[in-house]
Design an enzyme around this catalytic site. Sequence first.
Site, PDB file in Angstrom:
ATOM      1  N   CYS A  94       0.849  -1.182   0.000  1.00  0.00           N
ATOM      2  CA  CYS A  94       0.000   0.000   0.000  1.00  0.00           C
ATOM      3  C   CYS A  94       0.885   1.233   0.000  1.00  0.00           C
ATOM      4  O   CYS A  94       1.457   1.593   1.037  1.00  0.00           O
ATOM      5  CB  CYS A  94      -0.924   0.004   1.222  1.00  0.00           C
ATOM      6  SG  CYS A  94      -1.973   1.473   1.299  1.00  0.00           S
ATOM      7  N   HIS A  96      -0.058   4.485  -0.678  1.00  0.00           N
ATOM      8  CA  HIS A  96      -0.634   5.648   0.000  1.00  0.00           C
ATOM      9  C   HIS A  96      -0.527   5.484   1.509  1.00  0.00           C
ATOM     10  O   HIS A  96      -0.294   6.455   2.240  1.00  0.00           O
ATOM     11  CB  HIS A  96      -2.094   5.871  -0.443  1.00  0.00           C
ATOM     12  CG  HIS A  96      -3.133   5.234   0.418  1.00  0.00           C
ATOM     13  ND1 HIS A  96      -3.598   3.942   0.208  1.00  0.00           N
ATOM     14  CD2 HIS A  96      -3.805   5.701   1.507  1.00  0.00           C
ATOM     15  CE1 HIS A  96      -4.513   3.654   1.122  1.00  0.00           C
ATOM     16  NE2 HIS A  96      -4.658   4.695   1.910  1.00  0.00           N
ATOM     17  N   GLY A 253      -0.585   4.155  -4.718  1.00  0.00           N
ATOM     18  CA  GLY A 253       0.870   4.080  -4.705  1.00  0.00           C
ATOM     19  C   GLY A 253       1.440   2.827  -5.331  1.00  0.00           C
ATOM     20  O   GLY A 253       2.265   2.895  -6.258  1.00  0.00           O
TER      21      GLY A 253
END
Length: 325
Positions: A94, A96, A253
């Site tokens: 992940c 972000h 991301g």
Amino acid sequence: MTPPASTPLISTVDYHTGGEPFRIVTGGVPAIPGATVLERRANAPAAADHVRRLLCHEPRGHADMYGCFLVPPDDPGAHLGVLFWHKDGYSTACGHGTIALGVHAVREGLVESDPDGETDVVVDVPSGRVTARVRREAGRVTAVTFVSVPSYVIARGVPAAGIETDLSYGGAIYASVPAKAVGLSVEPRHVGELIAWGRRIKAGLEGHPATRHPGDDRLSGVYGVIFYDDLGPGRQRNVTVFADGEVDRSPCGSGTAARLALLHEDGHRGTLVHESVVGSVFRARVAAETPAGVVPEIEGMAYRTGRHTFELDQDDPIGTGFTLR
């Protein structure tokens, strides 16, 4: 009101990165066994899934909620370990969230940082070791660069739901599809239709040999479908539909890392300006080429939205909650 003694309080610090929520649990989670973060990911459903459900599901969360449990890193070479979660389970990467963790680690003093410079916050995630490079100016955090695991192209032109998809890895496996291939564009008004197409495409890729991770089957399977619009040289807009119909408000991301691998193979060099469906932006580039793949660096910023204490009333008939989508 004092909660029943049998109900632990769960504390969180919440952020958003490019509009995408990230709820960091800071207290109230049972110990999750395992020697590595990847092992803890496998054990988390048995040990702590009631906390994930409580924080993701309505009425405390929503169908697109995202967050994490902090766990020990794999070894002293990292500052933090993390298990990422959403309403459907636990993800392997992940970006972000890693950006938000960098801001959190610096602002909360978990990592000693330079008030006028860059500080690397090293994080062990299920897909490997990543870095949040946190930039501060006069003590203020101004930007974070997410340094991804090596990312690479898996396969091109894989058919699913009547269209062709490109598969690539950026800590998780993503299928990339031009939005125009399904007769749409990346706009908020089309999100419902893009969710439906994302579910169809993901189902169509289920079990395809190209969706198997070559080194560790625990990282296999298509995590998300990235729909994108080309906006000109070095600029794209995307929306990632991940897990079971969840929508990333940020440019995603790990999805940006997967897109960079494809674009690099296509000859793109320099910065990718990657917009989200809500207009937020990541700026990304390939920092290095390695035998394992390209190393993406993705710049964004996260902002704290609140500090919370949650509880479950033992007499509440709804329990850990529900989702409507």
